[in-house]
Design a protein around this motif. Sequence first.
Motif, PDB file in Angstrom:
ATOM      1  N   ASN A  42     -11.086   2.667  -2.649  1.00  0.00           N
ATOM      2  CA  ASN A  42      -9.722   2.357  -3.067  1.00  0.00           C
ATOM      3  C   ASN A  42      -8.689   2.732  -2.012  1.00  0.00           C
ATOM      4  OD1 ASN A  42      -9.708   5.130  -3.241  1.00  0.00           O
ATOM      5  ND2 ASN A  42      -9.183   5.224  -5.415  1.00  0.00           N
ATOM      6  N   CYS A  43      -9.166   3.026  -0.788  1.00  0.00           N
ATOM      7  CA  CYS A  43      -8.233   3.416   0.272  1.00  0.00           C
ATOM      8  C   CYS A  43      -8.860   3.217   1.640  1.00  0.00           C
ATOM      9  CB  CYS A  43      -7.831   4.876   0.118  1.00  0.00           C
ATOM     10  SG  CYS A  43      -9.130   6.067   0.551  1.00  0.00           S
TER      11      CYS A  43
ATOM     12  N   ARG B 239     -12.828   2.987   5.473  1.00  0.00           N
ATOM     13  CA  ARG B 239     -12.759   2.875   4.012  1.00  0.00           C
ATOM     14  C   ARG B 239     -13.191   4.177   3.337  1.00  0.00           C
ATOM     15  NH1 ARG B 239     -15.603  -1.052   6.383  1.00  0.00           N
ATOM     16  NH2 ARG B 239     -17.772  -0.578   6.696  1.00  0.00           N
TER      17      ARG B 239
ATOM     18  N   ARG C 250      -3.495   3.995   0.443  1.00  0.00           N
ATOM     19  CA  ARG C 250      -4.035   3.619  -0.867  1.00  0.00           C
ATOM     20  C   ARG C 250      -3.892   2.108  -1.064  1.00  0.00           C
ATOM     21  NH1 ARG C 250      -2.198   7.750  -5.370  1.00  0.00           N
ATOM     22  NH2 ARG C 250      -3.889   6.648  -6.390  1.00  0.00           N
ATOM     23  N   LEU C 251      -4.937   1.481  -1.537  1.00  0.00           N
ATOM     24  CA  LEU C 251      -4.900   0.039  -1.785  1.00  0.00           C
ATOM     25  C   LEU C 251      -4.262  -0.239  -3.139  1.00  0.00           C
ATOM     26  CD1 LEU C 251      -8.493  -0.799  -0.534  1.00  0.00           C
ATOM     27  CD2 LEU C 251      -6.332  -1.062   0.700  1.00  0.00           C
TER      28      LEU C 251
ATOM     29  N   PRO D 105       0.838  -1.216   0.000  1.00  0.00           N
ATOM     30  CA  PRO D 105       0.000   0.000   0.000  1.00  0.00           C
ATOM     31  C   PRO D 105       0.870   1.262   0.000  1.00  0.00           C
ATOM     32  CG  PRO D 105      -0.639  -1.507   1.752  1.00  0.00           C
ATOM     33  CD  PRO D 105       0.639  -2.023   1.172  1.00  0.00           C
TER      34      PRO D 105
ATOM     35  N   GLU E  96      -3.738  -1.357  -6.805  1.00  0.00           N
ATOM     36  CA  GLU E  96      -4.700  -1.396  -7.925  1.00  0.00           C
ATOM     37  C   GLU E  96      -4.537  -2.652  -8.747  1.00  0.00           C
ATOM     38  OE1 GLU E  96      -4.089   2.230 -10.049  1.00  0.00           O
ATOM     39  OE2 GLU E  96      -4.786   3.438  -8.394  1.00  0.00           O
TER      40      GLU E  96
END
Length: 78
Positions: free
Chosen positions: A53-54, A27, A75-76, A5, A78
């Motif tokens: 997405n985070c 989230r 941030r996750l 991440p 992608e």
Amino acid sequence: KSLIPRIAEGELKSHFHKKSGSRRFVRGCFDGRYVTLPASHDNGQIHSLIGCNCFVDIPAGSGFLEEGDKVKVVRLPE
């Protein structure tokens, strides 16, 4: 692609009115500048991850977060 991440800073486009006695990861959806939080933050609502997405890293002892506050974003991949 890396599965590590990435950490960033974002500005809240919504509020979070739950006090955090312990560290919390909420989230959200990050567009590179702004973070929007879903309407529901219940732990059991896995469907609220759709479109996220985070995670917003909320430190222990934090009070209410308001729109415009700067927050730490995880941030996750992608």
